[in-house]
Design a protein around this motif. Structure first.
Motif, PDB file in Angstrom:
ATOM      1  N   SER A  65      -6.422   8.981  -2.824  1.00 48.28           N
ATOM      2  CA  SER A  65      -5.847   9.030  -1.473  1.00 48.28           C
ATOM      3  C   SER A  65      -4.777   7.964  -1.284  1.00 48.28           C
ATOM      4  O   SER A  65      -4.369   7.688  -0.153  1.00 48.28           O
ATOM      5  CB  SER A  65      -6.950   8.845  -0.425  1.00 48.28           C
ATOM      6  OG  SER A  65      -7.614   7.603  -0.611  1.00 48.28           O
ATOM      7  N   GLY A  66      -4.339   7.371  -2.375  1.00 49.55           N
ATOM      8  CA  GLY A  66      -3.299   6.357  -2.304  1.00 49.55           C
ATOM      9  C   GLY A  66      -3.609   5.202  -3.237  1.00 49.55           C
ATOM     10  O   GLY A  66      -4.612   5.208  -3.963  1.00 49.55           O
TER      11      GLY A  66
ATOM     12  N   ASN B 144       0.839  -1.196   0.000  1.00 48.01           N
ATOM     13  CA  ASN B 144       0.000   0.000   0.000  1.00 48.01           C
ATOM     14  C   ASN B 144       0.875   1.248   0.000  1.00 48.01           C
ATOM     15  O   ASN B 144       1.937   1.284   0.631  1.00 48.01           O
ATOM     16  CB  ASN B 144      -0.902   0.042   1.231  1.00 48.01           C
ATOM     17  CG  ASN B 144      -1.932  -1.076   1.255  1.00 48.01           C
ATOM     18  OD1 ASN B 144      -2.207  -1.686   0.222  1.00 48.01           O
ATOM     19  ND2 ASN B 144      -2.483  -1.353   2.424  1.00 48.01           N
ATOM     20  N   VAL B 145       0.414   2.282  -0.717  1.00 44.61           N
ATOM     21  CA  VAL B 145       1.107   3.572  -0.732  1.00 44.61           C
ATOM     22  C   VAL B 145       0.070   4.656  -0.449  1.00 44.61           C
ATOM     23  O   VAL B 145      -0.883   4.828  -1.204  1.00 44.61           O
ATOM     24  CB  VAL B 145       1.801   3.848  -2.076  1.00 44.61           C
ATOM     25  CG1 VAL B 145       2.507   5.197  -2.030  1.00 44.61           C
ATOM     26  CG2 VAL B 145       2.792   2.752  -2.415  1.00 44.61           C
ATOM     27  N   ALA B 146       0.272   5.387   0.661  1.00 42.50           N
ATOM     28  CA  ALA B 146      -0.674   6.441   1.036  1.00 42.50           C
ATOM     29  C   ALA B 146      -0.357   7.734   0.300  1.00 42.50           C
ATOM     30  O   ALA B 146       0.769   7.974  -0.133  1.00 42.50           O
ATOM     31  CB  ALA B 146      -0.624   6.666   2.539  1.00 42.50           C
ATOM     32  N   SER B 147      -1.371   8.570   0.148  1.00 39.08           N
ATOM     33  CA  SER B 147      -1.205   9.858  -0.506  1.00 39.08           C
ATOM     34  C   SER B 147      -2.246  10.820   0.048  1.00 39.08           C
ATOM     35  O   SER B 147      -3.266  10.397   0.608  1.00 39.08           O
ATOM     36  CB  SER B 147      -1.367   9.721  -2.025  1.00 39.08           C
ATOM     37  OG  SER B 147      -1.274  10.964  -2.667  1.00 39.08           O
TER      38      SER B 147
ATOM     39  N   HIS C  17       3.240   7.692 -10.283  1.00 40.96           N
ATOM     40  CA  HIS C  17       2.421   8.900 -10.128  1.00 40.96           C
ATOM     41  C   HIS C  17       1.107   8.541  -9.459  1.00 40.96           C
ATOM     42  O   HIS C  17       0.348   7.697  -9.939  1.00 40.96           O
ATOM     43  CB  HIS C  17       2.159   9.521 -11.501  1.00 40.96           C
ATOM     44  CG  HIS C  17       1.302  10.749 -11.452  1.00 40.96           C
ATOM     45  ND1 HIS C  17       0.560  11.195 -12.534  1.00 40.96           N
ATOM     46  CD2 HIS C  17       1.062  11.636 -10.445  1.00 40.96           C
ATOM     47  CE1 HIS C  17      -0.079  12.290 -12.192  1.00 40.96           C
ATOM     48  NE2 HIS C  17       0.203  12.571 -10.940  1.00 40.96           N
ATOM     49  N   ILE C  18       0.828   9.208  -8.324  1.00 40.49           N
ATOM     50  CA  ILE C  18      -0.479   9.080  -7.679  1.00 40.49           C
ATOM     51  C   ILE C  18      -1.227  10.387  -7.922  1.00 40.49           C
ATOM     52  O   ILE C  18      -0.836  11.438  -7.407  1.00 40.49           O
ATOM     53  CB  ILE C  18      -0.348   8.822  -6.168  1.00 40.49           C
ATOM     54  CG1 ILE C  18       0.514   7.584  -5.914  1.00 40.49           C
ATOM     55  CG2 ILE C  18      -1.733   8.652  -5.536  1.00 40.49           C
ATOM     56  CD1 ILE C  18       0.727   7.272  -4.449  1.00 40.49           C
ATOM     57  N   PRO C  19      -2.276  10.378  -8.742  1.00 35.27           N
ATOM     58  CA  PRO C  19      -2.985  11.613  -9.081  1.00 35.27           C
ATOM     59  C   PRO C  19      -3.600  12.288  -7.866  1.00 35.27           C
ATOM     60  O   PRO C  19      -3.825  11.663  -6.818  1.00 35.27           O
ATOM     61  CB  PRO C  19      -4.060  11.144 -10.067  1.00 35.27           C
ATOM     62  CG  PRO C  19      -3.588   9.816 -10.569  1.00 35.27           C
ATOM     63  CD  PRO C  19      -2.830   9.206  -9.433  1.00 35.27           C
TER      64      PRO C  19
END
Length: 414
Positions: free
Chosen positions: A397-398, A346-349, A391-393
């Motif tokens: 939210s991740g 998982n990658v949070a943003s 790239h997380i637009p």
């Protein structure tokens, strides 16, 4: 302009591209080998047909296709062998009905012939007789004159990057010189009392000037002529003088450091003092790279990049290279490869911000897997370890483990 009135990344891209519309580097004529990787400054028109004559694509016998209709192994078509085409020599004879001429791959098709029977489908009872065991259609195993490129057609469009494949086509058409855009002249200014050149041994509290070398490498790879103007200490007068000289002599200026808020950061003040249009962006909704500055001094774009190396290189990839492509008049996408990859975790943003995460790539069952290379933006080794940039637009939210996302390749494909 108040700091951190951050504009969205797409809005920043549109603003930069719009401001640079109609501002392009000059042109120059270069010999064909030197045109590789350059941008065509005008449409390149073929002056001749390619191929210049109709030729065979196989070893076999040139025939009139109508003479072979209905031919098969049980009922072959009969031909009289009327000669042989010699490579590198013009074919002067005209093929008559019922005749065949031996022809090698690339040989000039004789007048009257419109197809070639492959050697695999013929038999020769004697030196003068040929049996075709398979019929051929008009144009079969033949490339006709001008079928590849016709005289007067566009080989390379203005704004296209000249790839090795285009070099081959241009060579085939006899183009010895090509009109291309001049390389964009880029100046890099490093700022900060804490910086020393890489040749020096830093004392406690000092660091080597990493960014100017990394940015020089990125800009050189993008086809620019780059000059590092050295380290400017935290003095407004010194900074203003060197920035003024840079905007007068170069077509694009990059300032490493000096984009954050602080009493000793003079980028905004100096750009505004040099004249309109001045500061256009100060803060972008992006991580890393939030405190990025973009302004223009007359027709010269000026970027103030964060001092943290990963942030500086990320913004260079996303925005500065866009400006270079505009100055070169490039009209196609940047040509960098995006590959789909499955996330290993998982990658949070944060929603409302475009996040760029460095990743390592490896293959599992023929598909890419992306391992995030996580760390703070000041850690230069993160960029060196990374194979690509995820790239997380801003509207997400991740990303979840197992989710597929596009990764911009930073290195050659594995």
């Amino acid at each position: 302009m108040e700091f951190f009135q951050c504009v969205p990344l797409n809005e920043a891209r549109d603003l930069i591209a719009g401001r640079l519309d109609g501002i392009t580097a000059g042109d120059e004529s270069v010999c064909l080998p030197d045109a590789l990787g350059r941008t065509a400054a005008a449409d390149i028109i073929s002056q001749e047909d390619l191929p210049p004559f109709s030729r065979s694509t196989v070893d076999g016998f040139a025939v009139r296709s109508a003479d072979s209709f209905g031919a098969n192994e049980s009922a072959p078509s009969l031909f009289a062998i009327a000669g042989e085409v010699v490579m590198g020599a013009p074919s002067v004879q005209e093929l008559l009905p019922g005749q065949a001429v031996a022809i090698p791959t690339g040989g000039m098709l004789p007048a009257g012939a419109d197809a070639v029977v492959m050697l695999e489908y013929v038999e020769q009872p004697d030196a003068n007789t040929l049996l075709a065991l398979k019929m051929v259609a008009p144009g079969e195993n033949v490339v006709t004159r001008g079928e590849d490129i016709q005289a007067g057609s566009v080989i390379v469009k203005e704004g296209q990057k000249i790839t090795p494949q285009y070099v081959g086509v241009l060579a085939a058409c006899g183009c010895t010189r090509v009109l291309v855009r001049k390389k964009v002249k880029v100046a890099i200014i490093s700022t900060g009392d804490e910086l020393v050149d890489i040749q020096e041994s830093p004392k406690f509290g000092q660091i080597r000037d990493v960014n100017s070398y990394a940015l020089e490498a990125l800009m050189s790879a993008a086809g620019c002529v780059v000059k590092r103007l050295g380290i400017v200490r935290d003095s407004y007068e010194e900074f203003f003088t060197i920035l003024s000289e840079a905007t007068a002599k170069f077509e694009l200026v990059i300032i490493s450091g000096g984009s954050s808020v602080g009493a000793r950061d003079y980028t905004v003040k100096a750009i505004e003092a040099l004249g309109a249009p001045g500061i256009l962006i100060h803060g972008i909704a992006i991580k890393p790279g939030k405190p990025t500055i973009f302004g223009m001094v007359d027709k010269v774009p000026v970027f103030g990049l964060p001092g943290h190396p990963v942030a500086a290189m990320t913004v260079c990839e996303q925005l500065v290279k866009l400006a270079v492509r505009k100055l070169l008049g490039q009209k196609q996408p940047d040509g960098r490869f995006l590959v789909p990859a499955c996330l290993s975790r998982n990658v949070a943003s944060t929603p409302g911000r475009d996040d760029f995460i460095n990743v390592r790539l490896w293959k599992r069952q023929g598909e890419y897997v992306a391992d995030p290379v996580l760390g703070k933006s000041g850690l230069i080794n993160l960029m060196a370890q990374a194979d690509g940039m995820l790239h997380i637009p801003a509207d997400k939210s991740g990303l979840y483990e197992g989710e597929t996302a596009e990764v911009l390749l930073l290195k050659e494909e594995k």
